[in-house]
Design a protein around this motif. Structure first.
Motif, PDB file in Angstrom:
ATOM      1  N   VAL A  23      -4.742  10.679 -26.873  1.00 19.37           N
ATOM      2  CA  VAL A  23      -4.743  10.492 -25.429  1.00 19.37           C
ATOM      3  C   VAL A  23      -3.320  10.554 -24.901  1.00 19.37           C
ATOM      4  N   CYS A  24      -3.155  11.276 -23.817  1.00 20.82           N
ATOM      5  CA  CYS A  24      -1.911  11.269 -23.050  1.00 20.82           C
ATOM      6  C   CYS A  24      -2.311  11.568 -21.617  1.00 20.82           C
ATOM      7  N   ALA A  25      -2.183  10.587 -20.717  1.00 19.84           N
ATOM      8  CA  ALA A  25      -2.771  10.764 -19.391  1.00 19.84           C
ATOM      9  C   ALA A  25      -2.163   9.805 -18.380  1.00 19.84           C
ATOM     10  N   TYR A  26      -2.220  10.213 -17.134  1.00 17.79           N
ATOM     11  CA  TYR A  26      -2.020   9.319 -16.000  1.00 17.79           C
ATOM     12  C   TYR A  26      -3.392   9.012 -15.410  1.00 17.79           C
ATOM     13  N   LEU A  27      -3.628   7.738 -15.118  1.00 14.94           N
ATOM     14  CA  LEU A  27      -4.812   7.313 -14.372  1.00 14.94           C
ATOM     15  C   LEU A  27      -4.359   6.667 -13.074  1.00 14.94           C
ATOM     16  N   TYR A  28      -4.934   7.116 -11.965  1.00 16.67           N
ATOM     17  CA  TYR A  28      -4.606   6.569 -10.653  1.00 16.67           C
ATOM     18  C   TYR A  28      -5.859   5.943 -10.056  1.00 16.67           C
ATOM     19  N   ASP A  29      -5.755   4.672  -9.697  1.00 15.90           N
ATOM     20  CA  ASP A  29      -6.877   3.916  -9.149  1.00 15.90           C
ATOM     21  C   ASP A  29      -6.838   4.041  -7.626  1.00 15.90           C
ATOM     22  N   LEU A  30      -7.621   4.970  -7.088  1.00 18.37           N
ATOM     23  CA  LEU A  30      -7.579   5.247  -5.653  1.00 18.37           C
ATOM     24  C   LEU A  30      -8.200   4.126  -4.828  1.00 18.37           C
ATOM     25  N   ALA A  31      -9.193   3.460  -5.366  1.00 19.81           N
ATOM     26  CA  ALA A  31      -9.781   2.333  -4.633  1.00 19.81           C
ATOM     27  C   ALA A  31      -8.753   1.219  -4.459  1.00 19.81           C
ATOM     28  N   HIS A  32      -8.009   0.934  -5.519  1.00 16.98           N
ATOM     29  CA  HIS A  32      -6.961  -0.079  -5.409  1.00 16.98           C
ATOM     30  C   HIS A  32      -5.885   0.354  -4.421  1.00 16.98           C
ATOM     31  N   LEU A  33      -5.525   1.636  -4.431  1.00 17.21           N
ATOM     32  CA  LEU A  33      -4.516   2.143  -3.504  1.00 17.21           C
ATOM     33  C   LEU A  33      -4.979   1.980  -2.064  1.00 17.21           C
ATOM     34  N   ARG A  34      -6.227   2.280  -1.790  1.00 22.19           N
ATOM     35  CA  ARG A  34      -6.756   2.091  -0.432  1.00 22.19           C
ATOM     36  C   ARG A  34      -6.616   0.640   0.013  1.00 22.19           C
ATOM     37  N   GLN A  35      -7.035  -0.264  -0.859  1.00 16.57           N
ATOM     38  CA  GLN A  35      -6.980  -1.684  -0.508  1.00 16.57           C
ATOM     39  C   GLN A  35      -5.548  -2.155  -0.289  1.00 16.57           C
ATOM     40  N   ARG A  36      -4.638  -1.703  -1.151  1.00 15.86           N
ATOM     41  CA  ARG A  36      -3.251  -2.139  -1.034  1.00 15.86           C
ATOM     42  C   ARG A  36      -2.602  -1.621   0.246  1.00 15.86           C
ATOM     43  N   ALA A  37      -2.801  -0.344   0.552  1.00 18.98           N
ATOM     44  CA  ALA A  37      -2.207   0.222   1.756  1.00 18.98           C
ATOM     45  C   ALA A  37      -2.714  -0.491   3.003  1.00 18.98           C
ATOM     46  N   GLU A  38      -3.998  -0.769   3.041  1.00 13.30           N
ATOM     47  CA  GLU A  38      -4.555  -1.462   4.196  1.00 13.30           C
ATOM     48  C   GLU A  38      -4.003  -2.873   4.310  1.00 13.30           C
ATOM     49  N   MET A  39      -3.843  -3.560   3.187  1.00 16.11           N
ATOM     50  CA  MET A  39      -3.283  -4.912   3.200  1.00 16.11           C
ATOM     51  C   MET A  39      -1.842  -4.902   3.715  1.00 16.11           C
ATOM     52  N   LEU A  40      -1.020  -3.997   3.192  1.00 13.52           N
ATOM     53  CA  LEU A  40       0.382  -3.940   3.605  1.00 13.52           C
ATOM     54  C   LEU A  40       0.508  -3.619   5.083  1.00 13.52           C
ATOM     55  N   ARG A  41      -0.268  -2.672   5.536  1.00 14.72           N
ATOM     56  CA  ARG A  41      -0.171  -2.248   6.942  1.00 14.72           C
ATOM     57  C   ARG A  41      -0.629  -3.342   7.886  1.00 14.72           C
ATOM     58  N   HIS A  42      -1.735  -3.987   7.555  1.00 19.81           N
ATOM     59  CA  HIS A  42      -2.282  -5.001   8.452  1.00 19.81           C
ATOM     60  C   HIS A  42      -1.416  -6.260   8.505  1.00 19.81           C
ATOM     61  N   ALA A  43      -0.623  -6.512   7.466  1.00 21.82           N
ATOM     62  CA  ALA A  43       0.227  -7.699   7.456  1.00 21.82           C
ATOM     63  C   ALA A  43       1.454  -7.546   8.348  1.00 21.82           C
ATOM     64  N   LEU A  44       1.838  -6.321   8.659  1.00 20.35           N
ATOM     65  CA  LEU A  44       3.020  -6.097   9.497  1.00 20.35           C
ATOM     66  C   LEU A  44       2.767  -6.560  10.936  1.00 20.35           C
ATOM     67  N   PRO A  45       3.807  -7.004  11.624  1.00 22.46           N
ATOM     68  CA  PRO A  45       3.653  -7.314  13.056  1.00 22.46           C
ATOM     69  C   PRO A  45       3.217  -6.069  13.828  1.00 22.46           C
ATOM     70  N   PRO A  46       2.532  -6.247  14.963  1.00 23.50           N
ATOM     71  CA  PRO A  46       1.981  -5.106  15.700  1.00 23.50           C
ATOM     72  C   PRO A  46       3.020  -4.092  16.155  1.00 23.50           C
ATOM     73  N   GLN A  47       4.268  -4.495  16.292  1.00 31.29           N
ATOM     74  CA  GLN A  47       5.318  -3.596  16.772  1.00 31.29           C
ATOM     75  C   GLN A  47       5.851  -2.675  15.671  1.00 31.29           C
ATOM     76  N   CYS A  48       5.288  -2.781  14.470  1.00 33.68           N
ATOM     77  CA  CYS A  48       5.796  -2.035  13.322  1.00 33.68           C
ATOM     78  C   CYS A  48       4.804  -0.961  12.879  1.00 33.68           C
ATOM     79  N   SER A  49       5.335   0.092  12.290  1.00 34.80           N
ATOM     80  CA  SER A  49       4.529   1.165  11.713  1.00 34.80           C
ATOM     81  C   SER A  49       4.900   1.326  10.246  1.00 34.80           C
TER      82      SER A  49
END
Length: 419
Positions: free
Chosen positions: A29-55
């Motif tokens: 075995v030699c591989a990269y595995l990317y967990d897209l479900a986890h990435l979705r959850q993380r991005a949404e968490m980071l974005r929603h935690a920012l103050p509304p004036q931030c992007s």
């Protein structure tokens, strides 16, 4: 198994998904595995935690794979790019998503391509770059919206980072003392429209408190220039610069950046400074690092001059980050019981071992003298936090070894996309 990093950022090690993948493979075995479900959850968490004036924009240099970009589309506010190739990668997944374009070495072709591809903001890094962009835009009967990238004269004394792009001589940005003249020049050029500033002076900061001090300094600079020159900026891009702790380079090898505390402090900063512009973050590593795993089977275990070594089916030509940053990358071991040979299996138990790749160079080392309970030829080493600056900064074709398999795992539906 070595101790795992603090789970505040690193992905929960989903042994069942990894085990399922291993059990489905025949041979090494030699591989990269990317967990897209986890990435979705993380991005949404980071974005929603920012103050509304931030992007929150994603800096695609960390990982520009199409499935990663598609997952982050509409879960971030846009994408930050540093080349025409990256612009085209983003436009391949969406024709309208906002793009901001940075980098000190933009060619005429890249500036023209940015205008052609309707990049939202171009970060200008020098007087010559500004004049070239104005010249190109006027020839196209366009006006380019720009931010001036500032190399500040100094940074707060407690600013902590692995890399510095500002507050000292570097190739990045415009020296702070030159900004007044650059503002006047930008206002005089018909092919550009000044929309704000870009201040990104540090990288891989793990300390939320010191990062808030840096942002306070950025806000003060921007507001002072607004008042002095009677400007109204629309944007202040404060870069990324938020780090991921891979282990031994830091006083606490398991502490990660405290995003919740940082966002609370940022809200207080905004309440104090009361800026009228939007504050843009362009994070890369901090968004995608913990969605990825790099898996490599152990092809050999041996002892030389009293030290134990494991040789992997892989190495820095696939995963250059540990060599580049000179750290022991965090990993775990998944056992594989199958042993096809009629002779003894090389094994190390309860001892330090160095993990090396298959390249013909002693620099191909991913972790050095790290304790393991047991590691055998035929087992699989899983490197964590491998979703950013892994495959994408590596010298893939050195010695012409086979590339790793790259698997994009949607764990919510248990479907896989392969590249």
């Amino acid at each position: 198994m070595n101790r795992l990093p603090n789970q505040s950022i690193s992905q929960p090690v989903k042994h069942q998904h990894l085990r399922n993948y291993l059990d489905s493979r025949i041979g090494q075995v030699c591989a990269y595995l990317y967990d897209l479900a986890h990435l979705r959850q993380r991005a949404e968490m980071l974005r929603h935690a920012l103050p509304p004036q931030c992007s929150l924009f994603y800096a695609i240099k960390a990982n520009s794979d199409a499935p990663i970009l598609q997952t982050l589309l509409h879960r971030t506010d846009g994408f930050e790019v540093a080349s025409l190739g990256e612009i085209e990668s983003v436009r391949a997944i969406d024709g309208d998503v906002p793009i901001v374009f940075g980098g000190p070495g933009k060619t005429d072709a890249e500036l023209e391509g940015a205008l052609e591809q309707r990049v939202m903001l171009i970060h200008v890094e020098s007087e010559h770059q500004l004049r070239r962009l104005d010249w190109i835009a006027r020839r196209r009967n366009q006006v380019a919206d720009i931010l001036l990238r500032v190399n500040p004269a100094q940074l707060p004394a407690d600013a902590k980072a692995t890399l510095r792009m500002g507050g000292q001589p570097t190739q990045f940005g415009i020296e702070e003392a030159q900004i007044p003249a650059m503002i006047a020049l930008a206002q005089s050029l018909p092919g550009v429209r000044l929309k704000g500033l870009h201040l990104h002076a540090i990288s891989n900061n793990l300390d939320a408190r010191s990062h808030l001090a840096v942002l306070s300094h950025y806000l003060t600079l921007a507001q002072d220039w607004q008042q002095r020159y009677q400007l109204q900026f629309e944007w202040l891009n404060v870069g990324g610069g938020i780090g991921v702790n891979y282990g031994e380079n830091h006083a606490d090898p398991y502490a990660q950046f405290d995003w919740e505390s940082f966002c609370g402090g940022l809200a207080a900063l905004i309440a104090t400074h009361r800026p009228r512009f939007r504050i843009v973050f362009e994070c890369g590593r901090f968004i995608t690092a913990d969605c990825g795993y790099y898996l490599a089977d152990v092809t050999d275990v041996k002892t030389t001059h009293g030290k134990h070594f494991a040789i992997l089916r892989g190495g820095s030509h696939h995963f250059r980050l540990p060599v580049s940053w000179q750290h022991n990358h965090p990993f775990t071991v998944l056992t594989r019981e199958a042993w096809p040979y009629p002779f003894a299996r090389p094994t190390v138990r309860n001892a330090p071992i160095t993990l090396c790749g298959e390249l013909c160079t002693p620099k191909d080392t991913l972790a050095r003298d790290v304790h393991v309970d047991q590691l055998r030829a035929g087992d699989c080493v899983v490197f964590l936090l491998a979703g950013a600056y892994g495959w994408h900064i590596s010298h893939h074709d050195f010695l012409s070894h086979l590339h790793p398999e790259r698997v994009y795992l949607n764990t919510e539906t248990d479907t896989r996309d392969h590249e």
